[in-house]
Enzyme design. Structure first.
Site, mmCIF file in Angstrom:
data_model
loop_
_atom_site.group_PDB
_atom_site.id
_atom_site.type_symbol
_atom_site.label_atom_id
_atom_site.label_comp_id
_atom_site.label_asym_id
_atom_site.label_seq_id
_atom_site.Cartn_x
_atom_site.Cartn_y
_atom_site.Cartn_z
ATOM 1 N N TYR A 152 0.819 -1.217 0.000
ATOM 2 C CA TYR A 152 0.000 0.000 0.000
ATOM 3 C C TYR A 152 0.851 1.264 0.000
ATOM 4 O O TYR A 152 0.314 2.367 0.041
ATOM 5 C CB TYR A 152 -0.907 0.035 1.233
ATOM 6 C CG TYR A 152 -2.102 -0.875 1.126
ATOM 7 C CD1 TYR A 152 -1.931 -2.247 1.012
ATOM 8 C CD2 TYR A 152 -3.395 -0.370 1.139
ATOM 9 C CE1 TYR A 152 -3.011 -3.093 0.904
ATOM 10 C CE2 TYR A 152 -4.492 -1.207 1.041
ATOM 11 C CZ TYR A 152 -4.291 -2.570 0.923
ATOM 12 O OH TYR A 152 -5.360 -3.406 0.821
ATOM 13 N N LYS A 219 2.607 -13.973 6.000
ATOM 14 C CA LYS A 219 2.847 -14.950 4.930
ATOM 15 C C LYS A 219 4.361 -15.097 4.776
ATOM 16 O O LYS A 219 4.930 -15.021 3.689
ATOM 17 C CB LYS A 219 2.174 -14.434 3.647
ATOM 18 C CG LYS A 219 2.087 -15.421 2.524
ATOM 19 C CD LYS A 219 1.111 -16.546 2.769
ATOM 20 C CE LYS A 219 1.258 -17.591 1.669
ATOM 21 N NZ LYS A 219 0.738 -18.902 2.012
ATOM 22 N N ASP A 273 -2.959 -17.657 5.178
ATOM 23 C CA ASP A 273 -4.019 -18.472 4.560
ATOM 24 C C ASP A 273 -4.638 -19.430 5.566
ATOM 25 O O ASP A 273 -5.850 -19.630 5.605
ATOM 26 C CB ASP A 273 -3.503 -19.225 3.317
ATOM 27 C CG ASP A 273 -2.096 -19.768 3.479
ATOM 28 O OD1 ASP A 273 -1.395 -19.326 4.404
ATOM 29 O OD2 ASP A 273 -1.686 -20.634 2.692
ATOM 30 N N ASP A 297 -6.339 -5.840 5.567
ATOM 31 C CA ASP A 297 -7.481 -5.422 4.756
ATOM 32 C C ASP A 297 -8.381 -6.633 4.487
ATOM 33 O O ASP A 297 -9.603 -6.579 4.672
ATOM 34 C CB ASP A 297 -6.947 -4.847 3.433
ATOM 35 C CG ASP A 297 -7.943 -3.930 2.752
ATOM 36 O OD1 ASP A 297 -9.051 -3.760 3.287
ATOM 37 O OD2 ASP A 297 -7.620 -3.383 1.694
#
Ligand code: NAP
Length: 406
Positions: A152, A219, A273, A297
């Protein structure tokens, strides 16, 4: 009533809040004006009910977004940002971002320019709200999303541009990378300093609010030097700043037989995930979740779905200097000016704002009357389609119904 005054911040972070506090607001684009009108009615009603006229908000409109462009020729006038800084606390509706047209998101720009580094999104089930979960009452989490960096950061170049070609040439020639020549390029910066201050804020929140775990969502198995580093820095700051109250999962099983000692907060981490499935299957195992920008988000909208959808999801963007409260959802342009959508997300963000300035009685009145209004089955279209026998009412009527219950 005293003359309007400005909220100020002390060096220890506490606030001085005058009884007639001036608070700036940005109405927002799309459904923004509709949900803001209902929200203002509800906040003013709750303050009147709680303090019988001894406290009041003096609202100050800031022109940002489409209205800003029409009135000043600028989408985000610098004076609006200065006014927020000066007033310490503000509230905003959603702002439009054209996709892929080279204009940066105003929401992201506001967060970065004011260094509102923590996006805080509580996800708690409100009784009677329709949910796809069997046990929505088990959901009580707070997402702390890093708000200033990650993908971002706005550092990206279009496919085939000179800049993209230059970066690709550097990476292939000097770094031995293999990248298709016509790739678009985006950069994902993540720093120790910004990751640590976000995780520290999340742990402080857990301590102050009686939560027993902070989960680092990342991640890092794939993006080792960004998300993996976020995880490492998270554990480091837990040890450096909160070593006396935090323990890791390793320590929990090695030294405490898997039972969390009284007064301790468990610091654990989960791959992003996998966490998406665990929050569905075992929501009771998660309290505070601290995570980089993009994961935050995604997970906050996914969690919002479990407790009634985006129309029910509040949020706050908080930095060292100031705080801006806002709904989690966007401008939903197809519903603009129809007086149709659910204003609860911005209303609950308003309740968070009242908590933040210490007007907790008014905040509690808002949450209680919202629950009573939903329980009475007088709801906007989004909830009405999920509740048997509901009376579908407009956005403004929902605000009025809440005030009538205060
Ligand atoms: P969105 O505006 O969040 O709307 C997506 C869908 O969510 C709506 O069509 C509606 O679903 C549901 N929804 C959203 N707000 C609701 C409410 N108050 N009450 C009931 N349902 C609600 O997402 P989008 O269409 O992807 O984004 C539109 C614009 O908003 C984009 O320009 C985006 O950049 C911007 N945006 C701004 C912010 C922000 O200001 N912080 C955040 C996200 C997006 P149904 O169609 O099923 O009724």
């Amino acid at each position: 009533m005293k003359t309007p005054g400005i909220i100020t911040k002390n060096s220890d972070g506490s606030l001085n809040v005058p009884d007639n506090a001036t608070i700036p607001f940005i109405e927002g684009d799309g459904i923004g004006p509709d949900i803001w009108r209902a929200t203002r009615t509800v906040i003013d009603g709750a303050i009147a009910a709680a303090y019988k006229g001894s406290k009041k908000i003096n609202w100050l409109e800031l022109y940002v977004g489409k209205k800003g462009y029409e009135k000043t020729g600028k989408w985000l006038p610098e004076e609006a940002l200065d006014t927020i800084k000066k007033h310490v606390v503000a509230i905003k509706g959603p702002l439009t971002t054209p996709i892929g047209k080279g204009i940066r998101s105003l929401n992201v720009t506001i967060r970065q320019k004011l260094d509102l580094f923590a996006c805080i999104r509580p996800v708690k089930y409100i009784d009677s709200v329709p949910s796809p979960m069997k046990h929505p009452e088990k959901i009580n989490m707070v997402v702390f999303r890093e708000n200033t960096e990650d993908v971002y950061a706005g550092i990206e170049w279009e496919s085939q541009s000179d800049e993209a070609h230059a970066v690709i040439r550097f990476l292939t020639d000097k770094m031995n990378a293999t990248i298709a020549e016509n790739s678009g390029i985006g950069i994902k910066p993540m720093s120790a300093e910004n990751s640590k201050r976000l995780v520290a804020k999340a742990i402080s929140h857990a301590i102050d609010n009686g939560y027993t775990s902070v989960t680092l969502m990342h991640k890092g198995n794939i993006m080792k030097f960004t998300e993996g580093a976020f995880n490492k820095w998270g554990y480091e700051v837990a040890k450096e700043k909160f070593g006396d109250v935090t323990i890791t999962e390793d320590e929990l099983y090695k030294s405490y037989d898997g039972k969390l000692p009284e007064g301790k907060i468990l610091i654990k981490d989960r791959i992003a995930d996998m966490l998406f499935q665990q929050v569905l299957l075992r929501p009771e195992e998660f309290d505070v979740i601290a995570t980089p920008n993009l994961n935050g988000d995604y997970i906050s909208d996914a969690l919002a779905a479990q407790v009634g959808g985006l129309g029910m999801a509040p949020g706050a963007n908080i930095g060292e200097e100031c705080a801006v409260f806002e709904a989690t959802h966007g401008t939903a342009p197809k519903y603009a000016n129809l007086d149709k959508v659910n204003p609860s997300s911005l209303i609950l963000s308003g309740a968070m704002m009242l908590d933040y300035i210490g007007w907790k009685e008014a905040a509690d009145i808002i949450r209680t009357s919202l629950q009573a209004t939903v329980k009475a089955k007088t709801v906007t279209y989004d909830l009405a389609r999920q509740i048997d026998g509901a009376s579908k009412i407009s956005c403004s009527a929902f605000g009025d119904a809440m005030v009538a219950k205060m």
